[in-house]
Write an enzyme that holds these catalytic residues in place. Structure first.
Site, PDB file in Angstrom:
ATOM      1  N   ALA A 127      -1.968  -6.595   0.554  1.00  0.00           N
ATOM      2  CA  ALA A 127      -2.378  -8.157   1.309  1.00  0.00           C
ATOM      3  C   ALA A 127      -2.075  -8.458   3.081  1.00  0.00           C
ATOM      4  O   ALA A 127      -2.723  -9.177   3.441  1.00  0.00           O
ATOM      5  CB  ALA A 127      -1.339  -9.359   0.745  1.00  0.00           C
ATOM      6  N   THR A 148       9.561  -7.420 -12.661  1.00  0.00           N
ATOM      7  CA  THR A 148       9.114  -8.422 -13.240  1.00  0.00           C
ATOM      8  C   THR A 148       8.380  -8.808 -11.461  1.00  0.00           C
ATOM      9  O   THR A 148       8.370  -8.495 -11.337  1.00  0.00           O
ATOM     10  CB  THR A 148      10.061  -9.940 -12.966  1.00  0.00           C
ATOM     11  OG1 THR A 148      11.277  -9.351 -13.868  1.00  0.00           O
ATOM     12  CG2 THR A 148      10.005 -11.167 -12.777  1.00  0.00           C
ATOM     13  N   GLN A 206      -6.256  -1.097   5.672  1.00  0.00           N
ATOM     14  CA  GLN A 206      -7.135  -2.002   6.588  1.00  0.00           C
ATOM     15  C   GLN A 206      -9.011  -2.384   6.127  1.00  0.00           C
ATOM     16  O   GLN A 206      -9.125  -3.449   6.579  1.00  0.00           O
ATOM     17  CB  GLN A 206      -7.452  -1.106   7.732  1.00  0.00           C
ATOM     18  CG  GLN A 206      -5.734  -0.410   8.504  1.00  0.00           C
ATOM     19  CD  GLN A 206      -5.089  -1.576   9.092  1.00  0.00           C
ATOM     20  OE1 GLN A 206      -4.966  -2.530   9.675  1.00  0.00           O
ATOM     21  NE2 GLN A 206      -3.769  -1.190   9.226  1.00  0.00           N
ATOM     22  N   ASN A 217      -5.662   3.588  10.396  1.00  0.00           N
ATOM     23  CA  ASN A 217      -5.057   2.400  11.221  1.00  0.00           C
ATOM     24  C   ASN A 217      -4.956   2.315  12.667  1.00  0.00           C
ATOM     25  O   ASN A 217      -4.569   0.953  13.038  1.00  0.00           O
ATOM     26  CB  ASN A 217      -3.855   1.654  10.845  1.00  0.00           C
ATOM     27  CG  ASN A 217      -3.280   2.997  10.625  1.00  0.00           C
ATOM     28  OD1 ASN A 217      -2.630   4.229   9.848  1.00  0.00           O
ATOM     29  ND2 ASN A 217      -1.974   3.250  11.259  1.00  0.00           N
ATOM     30  N   ALA A 234       0.542  -0.442   0.056  1.00  0.00           N
ATOM     31  CA  ALA A 234      -0.141  -0.172  -0.028  1.00  0.00           C
ATOM     32  C   ALA A 234       1.085   0.994  -0.604  1.00  0.00           C
ATOM     33  O   ALA A 234      -0.165   2.311  -0.499  1.00  0.00           O
ATOM     34  CB  ALA A 234      -1.031   0.235   1.117  1.00  0.00           C
ATOM     35  N   THR A 235       1.897   1.088   0.510  1.00  0.00           N
ATOM     36  CA  THR A 235       2.598   2.015   0.275  1.00  0.00           C
ATOM     37  C   THR A 235       2.634   2.905  -0.846  1.00  0.00           C
ATOM     38  O   THR A 235       3.047   4.451  -1.131  1.00  0.00           O
ATOM     39  CB  THR A 235       3.962   2.127   1.410  1.00  0.00           C
ATOM     40  OG1 THR A 235       4.262   1.763   2.617  1.00  0.00           O
ATOM     41  CG2 THR A 235       4.813   3.282   1.202  1.00  0.00           C
ATOM     42  N   CYS A 277       7.942   6.170  18.587  1.00  0.00           N
ATOM     43  CA  CYS A 277       9.159   6.275  19.024  1.00  0.00           C
ATOM     44  C   CYS A 277       9.886   7.205  17.453  1.00  0.00           C
ATOM     45  O   CYS A 277      10.626   5.989  16.658  1.00  0.00           O
ATOM     46  CB  CYS A 277      10.547   5.131  19.220  1.00  0.00           C
ATOM     47  SG  CYS A 277      10.103   5.231  21.044  1.00  0.00           S
TER      48      CYS A 277
HETATM   49  C1  LIG Z   1      -0.427  -0.267   7.026  1.00  0.00           C
HETATM   50  C2  LIG Z   1      -1.008   0.316   5.777  1.00  0.00           C
HETATM   51  C3  LIG Z   1       0.211   0.991   4.919  1.00  0.00           C
HETATM   52  C4  LIG Z   1       0.923   0.802   4.305  1.00  0.00           C
HETATM   53  O1  LIG Z   1       0.922  -0.523   3.422  1.00  0.00           O
HETATM   54  P1  LIG Z   1       2.305  -1.687   3.530  1.00  0.00           P
HETATM   55  O2  LIG Z   1       1.519  -3.366   2.696  1.00  0.00           O
HETATM   56  O3  LIG Z   1       2.364  -2.493   4.554  1.00  0.00           O
HETATM   57  O4  LIG Z   1       3.579  -1.059   2.749  1.00  0.00           O
HETATM   58  C5  LIG Z   1      -1.169   2.264   4.033  1.00  0.00           C
HETATM   59  N1  LIG Z   1      -1.887   2.124   5.011  1.00  0.00           N
HETATM   60  C6  LIG Z   1      -2.697   1.862   5.896  1.00  0.00           C
HETATM   61  C7  LIG Z   1      -4.037   2.415   6.382  1.00  0.00           C
HETATM   62  C8  LIG Z   1      -2.102   0.368   6.534  1.00  0.00           C
HETATM   63  O5  LIG Z   1      -2.323   0.840   7.529  1.00  0.00           O
END
Ligand SMILES: *Cc1c(COP(=O)(O)O)cnc(C)c1O
Length: 383
Positions: free
Chosen positions: A203, A243, A182, A154, A74-75, A329
């Site tokens: 995922a 890939t 989430q 989150n 998601a990042t 932190c």
């Molecule tokens: C965990 C999370 C992300 C990051 O997802 P990754 O797949 O770990 O990069 C982004 N947004 C929210 C709201 C999340 O909970």
């Protein structure tokens, strides 16, 4: 003492479901082909698996397969959505609207765009964590190009009103992106009914593997264009080169398929566990629930406790359970969570907060042990 401690941190990550792992395994060493190898059997095998996974994932949010772009998570999907739209639409406008309680994977790309000359409105939230739709309405400008509002938070699990936000964005002809990291597999998502133009998913929050996610990019009504952030072999229709990671993609689809099939019963079960936990914890004096009481993820409980030190609280419960606290932190100094701060919580209450992320493998007896551990820790600290 219980070892290992009870895992109650499902917003950070979740274990891979055994059924997901079983689906993935053949794609490491048996069906190992590169899905982009169009000239032989090994490539076709992998390509077929990726095609099926893409169909499953698209159907899960009512998209079409061509609208799903695989990413590392998601990042990356958030970066592709926000920077990718900014790059293709900057001649139309340079204003973006997002929310103070977003994940850093949305806030940081927005701040980066500010450094390039874009203007960003960070909408505040109400005491319950929800945005005020009237405030969103007022934030639209003639040069607004994108609205990014997360589906489910989150930290506090709060669910934003996606369909209403989507409708407002349509009215103003502004693209609507949602970070649904989430939310996928936990609540129903429908890009048509909710007028969503871009959606980030991952995922590993839904019992799938780490390192795989996707960005949904709408292809019609309206057609959304994003500029690629990774250039290379032209994979994913040129939008994300590299890939394809077949085992992770297969696992991602399996995880989402299972979560959606089990959603009705699992939602009810998780709400039962969460209410059971809250019921027991509310014996404590000076305990507060953070975020809206019902418009939240079924497995989320976030509480603050007055009159105890946040670090001592976290250390105290650590032997019993794995949870997160509302203090992060960053570079050796402790800061209260930006989400809890946005709710208007005083620093002391933001520090002394615990996020419970209850998941698929938690049981009633674990919830009871966690509640007892927390109550004993708080009473001990107060003495
Ligand atoms: C965990 C999370 C992300 C990051 O997802 P990754 O797949 O770990 O990069 C982004 N947004 C929210 C709201 C999340 O909970």
């Amino acid at each position: 003492m219980l070892y290992p401690p009870i895992y109650l941190d499902c917003h950070a990550t979740t274990p891979v479901d055994e059924r997901v792992l079983a689906a993935m395994l053949p794609f490491f060493s048996k069906h190992f082909g590169n899905p982009a190898s169009v000239s032989h059997f090994y490539g076709w095998e992998a390509e077929t698996a990726v095609k099926q996974a893409r169909e499953t994932l698209a159907a899960a949010i009512r998209a079409t397969p061509e609208e799903m772009i695989f990413t590392s998570g998601a990042t990356e999907a958030n970066n592709l959505a926000i920077k990718g739209v900014a790059e293709t639409r900057f001649s139309r406008g340079r204003h973006i609207i997002t929310v103070a309680t977003e994940h850093n994977a949305v806030l940081d790309p927005c701040r980066y765009l500010q450094s390039l000359g874009f203007e960003v409105t960070f909408l505040p939230v109400q005491r319950d964590g929800l945005i005020d739709l009237a405030e969103l309405e007022q934030a639209f400008r003639s040069d607004t190009i994108l609205v990014s509002v997360m589906a489910a938070n989150n930290e506090i699990g709060v669910l934003q009103p996606l369909a209403q936000i989507g409708a407002l964005c349509r009215e103003h002809q502004v693209f609507f992106h949602t970070d649904a990291a989430q939310a996928i597999g936990k609540i129903p998502l429908d890009v048509e009914a909710m007028s969503i133009d871009l959606m980030s998913v991952t995922a590993h929050k839904v019992y799938g593997p780490k390192g795989i996610g996707a960005l949904y990019v709408r292809r019609r009504n309206p057609r959304v264009r994003v500029a690629p952030q990774l250039h290379g072999g032209g994979h994913e229709r040129g939008l994300r080169s590299g890939t394809l990671y077949t085992p992770q993609i297969v696992g991602f689809a399996k995880a989402v398929e299972l979560a959606i099939a089990e959603m009705p019963t699992e939602t009810e079960r998780l709400i039962g566990l969460r209410d059971r936990l809250w019921h027991q914890l509310s014996q404590l004096e000076g305990i507060f629930l953070n975020g809206h009481p019902t418009l939240r993820l079924p497995g989320n409980l976030n509480v603050s406790i007055s009159g105890v030190d946040g670090q001592a609280l976290l250390l105290g419960v650590q032997p019993v359970m794995a949870v997160s606290s509302g203090s992060a932190c960053t570079s050796a100094k402790i800061e209260p969570s930006h989400v809890l701060a946005a709710l208007g919580l005083p620093d002391a209450l933001a520090y002394a907060s615990i996020r419970f992320g209850i998941g698929r493998f938690n049981t009633e007896s674990e919830i009871d042990q966690a509640a007892a551990g927390m109550i004993a820790t708080v009473r001990g600290l107060r003495e």
